[in-house]
Design a protein around this motif. Structure first.
Motif, PDB file in Angstrom:
ATOM      1  N   SER A 107      29.499  -6.605   3.133  1.00 12.43           N
ATOM      2  CA  SER A 107      29.596  -5.866   4.391  1.00 12.43           C
ATOM      3  C   SER A 107      30.811  -6.299   5.197  1.00 12.43           C
ATOM      4  O   SER A 107      31.347  -5.543   6.009  1.00 12.43           O
ATOM      5  N   GLY A 108      31.251  -7.528   4.999  1.00  9.13           N
ATOM      6  CA  GLY A 108      32.426  -8.032   5.691  1.00  9.13           C
ATOM      7  C   GLY A 108      32.181  -8.433   7.130  1.00  9.13           C
ATOM      8  O   GLY A 108      33.127  -8.653   7.885  1.00  9.13           O
ATOM      9  N   ILE A 109      30.912  -8.548   7.515  1.00  6.61           N
ATOM     10  CA  ILE A 109      30.584  -8.945   8.877  1.00  6.61           C
ATOM     11  C   ILE A 109      29.329  -9.799   8.839  1.00  6.61           C
ATOM     12  O   ILE A 109      28.403  -9.540   8.065  1.00  6.61           O
ATOM     13  N   ASN A 139      35.735  -4.827   9.817  1.00  8.92           N
ATOM     14  CA  ASN A 139      35.046  -4.890   8.525  1.00  8.92           C
ATOM     15  C   ASN A 139      35.169  -3.554   7.791  1.00  8.92           C
ATOM     16  O   ASN A 139      35.456  -2.518   8.396  1.00  8.92           O
ATOM     17  N   PRO A 140      34.942  -3.547   6.457  1.00  5.50           N
ATOM     18  CA  PRO A 140      35.154  -2.333   5.650  1.00  5.50           C
ATOM     19  C   PRO A 140      34.318  -1.147   6.135  1.00  5.50           C
ATOM     20  O   PRO A 140      33.186  -1.309   6.604  1.00  5.50           O
ATOM     21  N   SER A 141      34.892   0.049   5.973  1.00  8.78           N
ATOM     22  CA  SER A 141      34.202   1.270   6.413  1.00  8.78           C
ATOM     23  C   SER A 141      33.552   2.017   5.259  1.00  8.78           C
ATOM     24  O   SER A 141      32.969   3.080   5.458  1.00  8.78           O
ATOM     25  N   ASN A 142      33.648   1.488   4.048  1.00  9.15           N
ATOM     26  CA  ASN A 142      33.146   2.211   2.869  1.00  9.15           C
ATOM     27  C   ASN A 142      32.285   1.331   1.970  1.00  9.15           C
ATOM     28  O   ASN A 142      32.454   1.287   0.753  1.00  9.15           O
ATOM     29  N   GLN A 150      23.051   6.721  -3.269  1.00  8.40           N
ATOM     30  CA  GLN A 150      23.846   5.798  -2.476  1.00  8.40           C
ATOM     31  C   GLN A 150      24.677   6.554  -1.445  1.00  8.40           C
ATOM     32  O   GLN A 150      24.920   7.752  -1.583  1.00  8.40           O
ATOM     33  N   PHE A 151      25.076   5.839  -0.410  1.00  9.44           N
ATOM     34  CA  PHE A 151      25.999   6.369   0.588  1.00  9.44           C
ATOM     35  C   PHE A 151      26.890   5.231   1.056  1.00  9.44           C
ATOM     36  O   PHE A 151      26.551   4.051   0.906  1.00  9.44           O
ATOM     37  N   GLU A 152      28.047   5.566   1.604  1.00 12.71           N
ATOM     38  CA  GLU A 152      28.999   4.552   2.068  1.00 12.71           C
ATOM     39  C   GLU A 152      29.022   4.524   3.594  1.00 12.71           C
ATOM     40  O   GLU A 152      29.047   5.571   4.237  1.00 12.71           O
ATOM     41  N   VAL A 153      29.010   3.300   4.141  1.00 13.61           N
ATOM     42  CA  VAL A 153      28.945   3.128   5.593  1.00 13.61           C
ATOM     43  C   VAL A 153      29.765   1.922   6.033  1.00 13.61           C
ATOM     44  O   VAL A 153      30.176   1.096   5.218  1.00 13.61           O
ATOM     45  N   LYS A 154      29.942   1.809   7.342  1.00 16.62           N
ATOM     46  CA  LYS A 154      30.484   0.614   7.986  1.00 16.62           C
ATOM     47  C   LYS A 154      29.328  -0.085   8.682  1.00 16.62           C
ATOM     48  O   LYS A 154      28.544   0.556   9.386  1.00 16.62           O
ATOM     49  N   PHE A 155      29.175  -1.379   8.449  1.00 14.37           N
ATOM     50  CA  PHE A 155      28.114  -2.129   9.106  1.00 14.37           C
ATOM     51  C   PHE A 155      28.480  -2.352  10.575  1.00 14.37           C
ATOM     52  O   PHE A 155      29.611  -2.761  10.887  1.00 14.37           O
TER      53      PHE A 155
END
Length: 286
Positions: free
Chosen positions: A230-232, A206-209, A193-198
């Motif tokens: 994703s918040g978007i 929207n969230p960046s993680n 897994q990896f963390e991103v901003k959509f």
């Protein structure tokens, strides 16, 4: 006063009798019927490997030991989805040994017939001698083909999108371009897994993680999806999920570069902006 003393004597006698009765019944209590169940829980996973024996030990426990061995029986429930050719259940009599609270049997996987996506073998405990069944009398064993990874597929990667951006997002790449992500282990040895901003180029709040999870399974890179919102989106949150077409492939010995092909805006429900599209990203190790 005499009446009080007399009452006290009666109460004392009752206490003595009660204590004496408890001691006399100790042998009886040791012989009471115990309860049987699957331990430590009601589910497990059998990863089936090509190059070594793949065996899962299913354990059956009882609430107390007895001085004699107790046999138990199981059955495969008709609700199982596992291919019968993908596993073999140990033959013979299943036993909880004398003076023990745990017995077991084994399930061996067959690599050639095991599913890449995982199928469930549902086992029911039918009965244990001199024992009642507890509530945990069904065990769900997920059987899944596993090909070992000879490279770590973890660490810092540069992520770029190699297919066009999503039109409803003004052509913005879903995770951005030339961004650094840290790939870490997921919940299984095949997951990463990896963390991103959509759609970071849109500059929204929207969230960046947001964690994005994928699986490296026998040459295929399978997108599992984002594990939080994703918040978007269009009235909700856009999601990513498995591709409707052919997944990207990878070399288990080389984690320097690989691609992930997936369905962008995959939910088809609230938050979706359209039918979505097939998208491919590339990760190059730094």
């Amino acid at each position: 006063m005499k009446n009080i003393l007399k009452s006290f004597g009666i109460i004392l006698a009752l206490v003595v009798v009660a204590c004496s009765t408890k001691e006399d019944d100790s042998v009886y209590l040791n012989d009471r019927t115990s309860v049987a169940y699957f331990v430590p829980g009601s589910a497990g996973t059998l990863f089936v490997r090509e190059d070594s024996a793949s065996v899962f030990e299913v354990k059956v426990g009882v609430s107390e030991a007895k001085s004699f061995a107790r046999n138990f029986e199981i059955e495969v429930l008709p609700t199982s989805t596992a291919n019968p050719d993908s596993y073999t259940i140990q033959s013979g009599v299943f036993t909880i040994p004398a003076n023990s609270v745990v017995g077991s049997f084994t399930v061996t996987g067959d690599f050639a017939n095991a599913s890449l996506s995982g199928e469930i073998l549902r086992l029911k405990l039918l009965g244990v001698e001199d024992t009642m069944l507890g509530s945990r009398d069904v065990f769900n064993l997920t059987i899944i083909r596993l090909c070992p990874l000879n490279a770590s597929f973890t660490g810092a990667y540069t992520l770029t999108q190699v297919t066009p951006g999503y039109a409803p997002a003004a052509g913005a790449p879903v995770f951005g371009n030339n961004v650094t992500v840290n790939v870490t282990m997921g919940s299984t040895e095949l997951e990463r897994q990896f963390e991103v901003k959509f759609y970071p180029s849109l500059g929204l709040g929207n969230p960046s993680n947001v964690p994005v999870v994928f699986e490296l399974s026998c040459g295929n890179v399978n997108m599992i999806g984002n594990s939080s919102a994703s918040g978007i989106g269009c009235g909700g949150s856009i999601e990513v999920g498995p591709t409707n077409g052919t997944p990207s492939t990878f070399d288990a010995n080389d984690d320097s570069v690989f691609e992930i092909t997936f369905h962008e805006d995959s939910s088809g429900g609230a938050g979706s902006c359209s039918a979505g599209q097939q998208t491919t990203i590339r990760l190059e190790k730094q």
